[in-house]
Design an enzyme around this catalytic site. Structure first.
Site, mmCIF file in Angstrom:
data_model
loop_
_atom_site.group_PDB
_atom_site.id
_atom_site.type_symbol
_atom_site.label_atom_id
_atom_site.label_comp_id
_atom_site.label_asym_id
_atom_site.label_seq_id
_atom_site.Cartn_x
_atom_site.Cartn_y
_atom_site.Cartn_z
ATOM 1 N N ASP A 408 29.556 -14.589 32.101
ATOM 2 C CA ASP A 408 28.364 -14.653 32.933
ATOM 3 C C ASP A 408 28.370 -13.517 33.819
ATOM 4 O O ASP A 408 29.331 -12.884 34.188
ATOM 5 C CB ASP A 408 28.084 -15.902 33.299
ATOM 6 C CG ASP A 408 26.966 -16.150 33.915
ATOM 7 O OD1 ASP A 408 25.821 -15.739 33.666
ATOM 8 O OD2 ASP A 408 26.559 -16.900 35.061
ATOM 9 N N GLU A 411 25.959 -8.461 33.831
ATOM 10 C CA GLU A 411 24.804 -7.068 33.669
ATOM 11 C C GLU A 411 25.346 -5.689 34.306
ATOM 12 O O GLU A 411 24.947 -4.816 33.745
ATOM 13 C CB GLU A 411 23.571 -7.763 34.152
ATOM 14 C CG GLU A 411 23.031 -8.721 33.425
ATOM 15 C CD GLU A 411 23.694 -10.069 33.458
ATOM 16 O OE1 GLU A 411 24.269 -10.407 34.836
ATOM 17 O OE2 GLU A 411 23.628 -10.988 32.685
ATOM 18 N N ASP A 482 18.811 -17.507 32.091
ATOM 19 C CA ASP A 482 18.254 -18.454 32.761
ATOM 20 C C ASP A 482 16.651 -18.513 32.489
ATOM 21 O O ASP A 482 15.867 -18.053 33.341
ATOM 22 C CB ASP A 482 18.543 -17.913 34.373
ATOM 23 C CG ASP A 482 19.860 -18.014 34.799
ATOM 24 O OD1 ASP A 482 20.755 -18.515 33.884
ATOM 25 O OD2 ASP A 482 20.293 -17.573 35.553
HETATM 26 C C1 GLC Z 1 23.778 -17.797 36.091
HETATM 27 C C2 GLC Z 1 23.956 -18.460 34.811
HETATM 28 C C3 GLC Z 1 23.839 -19.990 34.630
HETATM 29 C C4 GLC Z 1 25.168 -20.838 35.359
HETATM 30 C C5 GLC Z 1 24.845 -20.043 37.074
HETATM 31 C C6 GLC Z 1 26.027 -20.514 37.546
HETATM 32 O O1 GLC Z 1 22.697 -18.441 36.687
HETATM 33 O O2 GLC Z 1 23.045 -17.795 33.847
HETATM 34 O O3 GLC Z 1 23.937 -20.232 33.128
HETATM 35 O O4 GLC Z 1 24.890 -22.012 35.465
HETATM 36 O O5 GLC Z 1 24.909 -18.552 36.968
HETATM 37 O O6 GLC Z 1 27.230 -20.000 37.131
#
Ligand code: GLC
Length: 769
Positions: A408, A411, A482
């Site tokens: 995650d 980007e 998200d």
């Molecule tokens: C980002 C991710 C989400 C995750 C959060 C905390 O917002 O897109 O899926 O729960 O980070 O790690």
């Protein structure tokens, strides 16, 4: 007409064209895949395309009066003296024609002073200044009857005509709406239907780029980039399917997932704050007879969000706990973010520092920005050594018992302002910067993680990533980031997953129920219904928002949720077959109707229906309060999955869809596998398989392997051909026998009887028992 002259050289399928000032290269890879290239002395590394994609192709190059014509069996390309490129299909239909007119923008531009006034109330004036720093553009003429698809994860609707988009991976926390030009992924491929004739254009340039799909003018569309070589691929094909196959041939296909990956997964930011909470969730799934394959651990399981650590205050014996869960059929998928906490007492940080593995400021110091762990450094994933290093560390999580890794914030996302474009990173074998590598940062992290898992386990890796570039589908499944618990986000799921599928990402899903904001019982119910055929099936939500596990809203939601999870499990063998097929033809599992019916003008703007492979049509309710809807059925006859009622196609029908009903239609005369319901997908081979006939006759090819490792690549798989002829004769044939054991019994459910086929070991044949 240009007064310039044009000359060419033709060497091994590479045609170099010159006019007085410039050079353009056409490289023929396949009869219907041709690269257009102009060298701007920029990096020639491709992150999307791996290996040699060129085959020997018959072609001709002829000099005509004012242009050079290159012809293959599928395409005819004419390049004029101004190096304008026109592409026709084999029967002469224009596909891609360079625009030669004046630009005539519909947009009125205003001066800075007026922009300032607009901004004073808080309104935004274009977030990216693509129009000011364009380095090159490719402008093509637009016909009245021309539609656009693809472009990856963009917001909005299925048909991209009339909108503009940017390619710049970005963490977007605001509610994703149709005017947003870019989200987490950059997949610069577009597919067009020009007067019904399909084509594709793939712009393999990782720099920030822009697509205007006829927003600026109804007369042209264009692609522009801020830097990089001019480098695009013309994709032909006699159908949209053939064009998509060509694109996925070029950039790669989703490898076969492990079978359990197609089952249900539960996630929430906050579960892994305590072992008790995780246990409670897993227990509830068992108590309510809800299937569960995996639970995702968000950032809370780490020590102060330090990657490759496990907080033993929260989990006393993580390895034992994960093993316990696994023995009950539930796997754990922990998250990793790229940010490595700046902490002198933290081995990963020290190691990265010592080896020079972090992105740097132009002055050579390590670049630091803030993410979850606080001040952090960012691995330089464009460096192959950094990828190996990262991959090796993944072993720590796998040794603890993780069944896959969720990646995650790649980007890359940063909290203290965007990472500057000058940040120094590596482009494989040369020094570069974020300006070139932003859009492949997530791609390289996915690749590192995939390779690490593969070498540590030998199994088909499970990686789920938020950021991606064209080609990342080879390494990772994706989710759409998200989203929010909003009806428009449920609505957007269909076009978004459809366009991702067309753009190579067959294994994709949304956060079911919505990530941010509070879901409602009705929204959660309609979401699980609508998403039940989504290749990736994961409910995920943010810390703080209202709980959204299947049971929290009482008996009605729970029982509907359960009903659809059961339905999903009946279709897992079908989905697995679709994936096996996808590895061969590169066509998505979840797809818009326009892919299967590209000659039907009624489906070109259809945003609220989708198909699963060629045989299942799904028409979910995606509007609050709605219990009846119109469904467009394309050519052929269709059977309502629930009632068996038959409908004629090329027609709109009205269907009732009370809260517990997802309208699903099966193409008449289909045979489909019908898996057994299980609460956890087993790694033991199934002894039996059931097939159901919908209609009077049909034929189906079913794929079987161990669902876990790569042995299928060495031929260890079985293929079954199940047929019912129009005379009602039923047969089951093993057409490839490379995997043991084969099904002992195969059941075939016909409309009025059930046949049992038994396997005869000696003759390697099935016959009716
Ligand atoms: C980002 C991710 C989400 C995750 C959060 C905390 O917002 O897109 O899926 O729960 O980070 O790690």
């Amino acid at each position: 007409m240009s007064s310039q002259s044009i000359e060419f050289e033709d060497k091994n399928q590479q045609i170099t064209l010159h006019n007085d000032d410039n050079t353009l290269q056409l490289t023929i890879l396949e009869p219907d895949i041709i690269q257009v290239f102009q060298d701007h002395n920029k990096s020639k590394n491709s992150y999307a395309i791996e290996g040699n994609k060129q085959e020997k192709v018959e072609y001709q190059v002829v000099k005509k009066d004012h242009y050079i014509e290159v012809t293959t069996s599928a395409l005819c390309i004419q390049v004029d003296a101004a190096l304008k490129v026109d592409v026709y299909d084999a029967t002469g239909n224009p596909l891609i024609i360079d625009y030669r007119g004046e630009r005539q923008s519909i947009n009125k531009t205003v001066d800075e002073a007026h922009k300032k006034i607009v901004r004073s109330e808080g309104h935004e004036v274009s977030t990216l200044s693509h129009k000011d720093d364009t380095y090159y553009e490719v402008v093509k003429s637009l016909d009245d009857d021309e539609q656009f698809y693809g472009l990856g994860d963009k917001t909005g609707y299925l048909n991209k005509r009339g909108y503009e988009y940017d390619n710049w991976n970005y963490d977007e926390p605001r509610p994703h709406i149709e005017s947003f030009t870019h989200l987490y992924k950059s997949i610069p491929v577009m597919f067009g239907l020009k007067n019904g004739h399909p084509y594709g254009l793939f712009f393999d340039n990782t720099y920030r780029s822009h697509f205007d799909m006829g927003k600026e003018s109804p007369n042209y569309y264009y692609y522009s980039a801020v830097d990089g070589n001019l480098n695009y691929y013309i994709l032909g094909g006699t159908s949209l399917k053939a064009v998509i196959s060509n694109y996925t041939y070029l950039t790669g296909r989703v490898p076969l997932p492990q079978k359990w990956m197609l089952g249900y997964q539960q996630s929430r930011w906050g579960y892994s704050m305590s072992q008790e909470r995780v246990q409670e969730i897993v227990d509830k799934f068992a108590e309510y007879h809800l299937p569960l394959e995996a639970i995702h651990f968000d950032i809370d399981y780490m020590v102060g969000y330090r990657v490759f650590t496990w907080d033993t205050d929260k989990f006393k014996h993580p390895k034992q706990f994960l093993n316990d869960l696994k023995s009950k059929g539930v796997r754990v998928i922990p998250i990793l973010d790229p940010g490595v906490k700046q902490d002198d007492n933290y081995d990963i940080y020290q190691e990265g520092l010592k080896k020079g593995y972090f992105a740097k400021n132009p002055d050579g110091s390590v670049y630091i920005n803030r993410v979850w762990p606080g001040k952090s450094a960012f691995p330089d994933f464009g460096n192959p050594d950094v990828r190996t290093w990262w991959g090796q560390h993944c072993k720590f999580l796998l040794d603890t018992g993780a069944a896959g890794i969720w990646i995650d914030m790649n980007e890359p996302a940063t909290f203290d302002g965007n990472m500057p474009e000058e940040v120094v990173m590596t482009d494989e074998d040369q020094q570069s910067n974020l300006k070139q590598l932003n859009n492949v940062y997530g791609h390289n992290m996915a690749r590192a993680t995939y390779d690490g898992i593969k070498s540590a386990t030998g199994k088909r890796p499970y990686v789920i990533t938020r950021a991606a570039y064209a080609g990342t589908q080879k390494y990772s499944t994706i989710w759409t980031g998200d989203n929010q618990s909003l009806w428009p986000h449920l609505q957007m799921m269909i076009p978004q997953l459809s366009n991702l599928g067309l753009s190579g990402f067959s294994f994709a899903g949304t956060d079911i129920g919505g990530f941010s904001a509070d879901t409602t019982p009705e929204l959660l119910t309609r979401w699980i219904e609508a998403a039940i055929f989504s290749p990736l099936l994961r409910n995920h939500s943010a810390l703080q928002v209202r709980d959204q596990e299947p049971w929290v809203f009482g008996e009605q939601v729970l029982s509907i949720y359960r009903k659809y999870l059961h339905l999903r499990y009946h279709f897992i063998p079908y989905l697995y077959d679709c994936f096996a097929q996808e590895t061969k033809d590169g066509l998505p599992v979840l797809r818009p109707l326009v892919l299967n019916y590209d000659d039907d003008a009624n489906v070109r703007n259809l945003n609220d229906e989708y198909m699963v492979g060629d045989r299942i049509l799904v028409a979910p309710i995606v509007q609050q309060g709605q219990t009846v809807r119109s469904v467009y059925l394309p050519q052929g006859d269709w059977l309502d999955l629930w009632s068996g009622v038959q409908y004629g196609g090329k027609n709109n029908i009205i269907v009732e869809a009370p809260i517990d009903k997802l309208p699903v239609f099966i193409k008449m005369n289909s045979i489909l596998p019908w898996g057994q319901f299980v609460e956890h997908i087993s790694e033991q081979p199934d002894e039996t398989m059931t097939f159901r006939l919908f209609g009077n006759s049909g034929s189906y090819k079913h794929y079987q392997d161990d669902g876990v490792d790569f042995e299928y690549e060495n031929g260890q798989y079985n293929l079954y051909q199940v047929t019912v002829t129009t005379d009602g004769e039923a047969s089951v044939t093993l057409t490839n026998n490379g995997f043991a054991p084969v099904y002992k019994y195969i059941y075939l459910e016909l409309p009025n009887k059930k046949l049992t086929f038994e396997y005869d070991e000696k003759n390697k044949k099935y016959s009716v028992a």
